[in-house]
Design an enzyme around this catalytic site. Structure first.
Site, PDB file in Angstrom:
ATOM      1  CD  GLN A   1      36.109 -37.245 -19.266  1.00 21.47           C
ATOM      2  OE1 GLN A   1      35.722 -36.080 -19.222  1.00 21.47           O
ATOM      3  NE2 GLN A   1      35.345 -38.224 -19.726  1.00 21.47           N
TER       4      GLN A   1
ATOM      5  CE  LYS B   1      29.093 -43.262 -23.347  1.00 20.55           C
ATOM      6  NZ  LYS B   1      29.366 -42.640 -24.647  1.00 20.55           N
TER       7      LYS B   1
ATOM      8  CG  HIS C   1      19.750 -30.676 -31.138  1.00 19.32           C
ATOM      9  ND1 HIS C   1      20.702 -29.844 -30.599  1.00 19.32           N
ATOM     10  CD2 HIS C   1      18.663 -29.899 -31.332  1.00 19.32           C
ATOM     11  CE1 HIS C   1      20.219 -28.618 -30.472  1.00 19.32           C
ATOM     12  NE2 HIS C   1      18.976 -28.629 -30.914  1.00 19.32           N
ATOM     13  CG  ASP C   2      16.485 -32.863 -37.077  1.00 17.12           C
ATOM     14  OD1 ASP C   2      15.836 -31.872 -37.473  1.00 17.12           O
ATOM     15  OD2 ASP C   2      17.193 -33.549 -37.830  1.00 17.12           O
TER      16      ASP C   2
ATOM     17  N   GLY D   1      34.740 -45.455 -19.306  1.00 16.81           N
ATOM     18  CA  GLY D   1      35.337 -45.869 -20.577  1.00 16.81           C
ATOM     19  C   GLY D   1      36.735 -46.389 -20.396  1.00 16.81           C
ATOM     20  NE  ARG D   2      39.357 -41.979 -22.323  1.00 17.80           N
ATOM     21  CZ  ARG D   2      39.458 -40.673 -22.508  1.00 17.80           C
ATOM     22  NH1 ARG D   2      40.463 -40.198 -23.204  1.00 17.80           N
ATOM     23  NH2 ARG D   2      38.559 -39.847 -22.017  1.00 17.80           N
TER      24      ARG D   2
ATOM     25  CB  THR E   1      32.012 -31.979 -20.232  1.00 21.37           C
ATOM     26  OG1 THR E   1      32.041 -33.092 -21.116  1.00 21.37           O
ATOM     27  CG2 THR E   1      31.160 -32.305 -19.037  1.00 21.37           C
TER      28      THR E   1
ATOM     29  CG  ASP F   1      33.915 -44.362 -26.153  1.00 20.46           C
ATOM     30  OD1 ASP F   1      32.816 -44.261 -26.725  1.00 20.46           O
ATOM     31  OD2 ASP F   1      34.153 -43.850 -25.050  1.00 20.46           O
TER      32      ASP F   1
ATOM     33  N   PRO G   1      10.977 -31.630 -33.781  1.00 16.39           N
ATOM     34  CG  PRO G   1       9.626 -30.482 -32.260  1.00 16.39           C
ATOM     35  CD  PRO G   1      10.529 -30.268 -33.447  1.00 16.39           C
ATOM     36  CG  ASN G   2       7.322 -35.064 -37.967  1.00 14.80           C
ATOM     37  OD1 ASN G   2       6.485 -35.828 -37.480  1.00 14.80           O
ATOM     38  ND2 ASN G   2       7.703 -35.125 -39.244  1.00 14.80           N
TER      39      ASN G   2
ATOM     40  CG  ASP H   1      26.221 -41.088 -25.750  1.00 12.41           C
ATOM     41  OD1 ASP H   1      25.434 -40.136 -25.751  1.00 12.41           O
ATOM     42  OD2 ASP H   1      27.432 -40.974 -25.460  1.00 12.41           O
ATOM     43  CG  LEU H   2      22.585 -42.928 -31.313  1.00 21.59           C
ATOM     44  CD1 LEU H   2      21.561 -43.506 -32.283  1.00 21.59           C
ATOM     45  CD2 LEU H   2      23.991 -43.096 -31.883  1.00 21.59           C
ATOM     46  CE  LYS H   3      26.654 -36.682 -26.028  1.00 23.32           C
ATOM     47  NZ  LYS H   3      27.406 -37.934 -26.282  1.00 23.32           N
TER      48      LYS H   3
HETATM   49  O1  C5P Z   1      37.071 -42.949 -21.304  1.00 22.99           O
HETATM   50  P1  C5P Z   1      36.141 -42.164 -20.445  1.00 22.99           P
HETATM   51  O2  C5P Z   1      35.781 -42.866 -19.150  1.00 22.99           O
HETATM   52  O3  C5P Z   1      36.577 -40.742 -20.240  1.00 22.99           O
HETATM   53  O4  C5P Z   1      34.797 -42.147 -21.316  1.00 22.99           O
HETATM   54  C1  C5P Z   1      33.652 -41.498 -20.916  1.00 22.99           C
HETATM   55  C2  C5P Z   1      32.564 -41.696 -21.919  1.00 22.99           C
HETATM   56  O5  C5P Z   1      31.511 -40.804 -21.595  1.00 22.99           O
HETATM   57  C3  C5P Z   1      32.940 -41.393 -23.357  1.00 22.99           C
HETATM   58  O6  C5P Z   1      32.158 -42.249 -24.187  1.00 22.99           O
HETATM   59  C4  C5P Z   1      32.537 -39.954 -23.544  1.00 22.99           C
HETATM   60  O7  C5P Z   1      32.200 -39.640 -24.854  1.00 22.99           O
HETATM   61  C5  C5P Z   1      31.292 -39.892 -22.658  1.00 22.99           C
HETATM   62  N1  C5P Z   1      30.939 -38.567 -22.169  1.00 22.99           N
HETATM   63  C6  C5P Z   1      31.786 -37.762 -21.428  1.00 22.99           C
HETATM   64  N2  C5P Z   1      31.361 -36.543 -20.982  1.00 22.99           N
HETATM   65  C7  C5P Z   1      30.135 -36.134 -21.249  1.00 22.99           C
HETATM   66  C8  C5P Z   1      29.251 -36.927 -21.979  1.00 22.99           C
HETATM   67  C9  C5P Z   1      29.695 -38.157 -22.423  1.00 22.99           C
HETATM   68  O8  C5P Z   1      32.910 -38.138 -21.166  1.00 22.99           O
HETATM   69  N3  C5P Z   1      29.730 -34.966 -20.775  1.00 22.99           N
END
Ligand code: C5P
Length: 239
Positions: A193, A32, A63-64, A213-214, A122, A10, A66-67, A59-61
């Protein structure tokens, strides 16, 4: 099961990402790349990560319709990534179209990228889900429903909280991936989180992959912290 912890890159630009990765010269990573980085640095960064020999979860998620998703996935598969995702809320036709798009874009003889889905973000509260999506169920009920729909659409797994992983396994199967963010070491702050688990408890409660991540990116010694997370995730650390 994905044995390597997936590091969430990130970062806001190409240079800081490459700077961070310098410490990992001798490691084969699974990383990621999310929207922020991909929309700015796009395929150039992906090419560089491949050059380093790292695996990539894009991780681009998507959502559009189907085509559109089919054709977008066909293009993404050509980048030779390892995993990509969609929103399950796009529906089963969209998820199936994503899958056929990936197959169409994968070079003959190569493995198509894994395809997983996001169920409920989340950041969505139960109250918001009820008021804005008009879903009169609990979040867990909605997550399990979307997980089942994802499984029935032929995808490889979902992104979820480790806390939901076992329930999801019960409505799908053991091989269906439960990729779980929200991971912290005992000694970490939890940042934004809400519910976090350690790598070892994620393993014990049914995660099949962890996204970290962090805990790693903000560590004073990212390589050592990564190795510690990896050891705990693999079950070789102290429980
Ligand atoms: O820094 P941290 O460990 O909290 O990062 C978690 C990663 O997972 C981030 O890239 C965040 O966008 C992603 N993520 C998340 N919860 C989700 C889906 C993705 O924290 N439900």
């Amino acid at each position: 099961m994905i044995n390597t912890p997936i590091i969430a890159l990130d970062f806001s630009n190409y240079d800081s990402t490459i700077d961070f990765l310098r410490a990992f010269d001798s490691e084969s990573l699974y990383v990621k790349v999310g929207m922020e980085l991909f929309y700015q640095t796009g395929p150039e960064l992906i090419g560089k990560l491949k050059e380093y020999g790292h695996k990539i979860f894009l991780d681009l998620k998507l959502h559009d319709i189907p085509n559109t998703v089919h054709h977008a996935m066909k293009g993404l598969a050509r980048l030779d990534i390892d995993m990509v995702n969609v929103h399950a809320a796009g529906g089963s036709n969209m998820m199936k179209a994503a899958l056929t798009g990936l197959e169409a874009g994968t070079e003959i003889g190569k493995k198509r990228p894994l395809l997983i889905a996001v169920t409920q973000l989340t950041s969505t509260s139960e109250e918001q889900m009820k008021n804005e999506q008009l879903i009169e169920h609990s979040i867990l009920h909605s997550v399990l429903h979307y997980a089942k729909l994802t499984y029935q659409s032929g995808l490889d797994g979902v992104v979820c909280s480790a806390i939901e992983a076992r329930e999801i396994e019960k409505v799908t199967n053991k091989e269906f991936l439960r990729v779980t963010p929200g991971i912290r070491l005992e000694e970490d702050s939890i940042d934004d989180q809400k519910r976090v688990v350690t790598p070892q408890s994620a393993r014990n409660i049914g995660s099949s992959a962890i996204v970290v991540g962090r805990t790693i990116t903000k560590s004073a010694d990212p390589l050592q912290t990564y190795l510690k997370v990896k050891q705990l995730w693999e079950g070789n650390g102290n429980d």
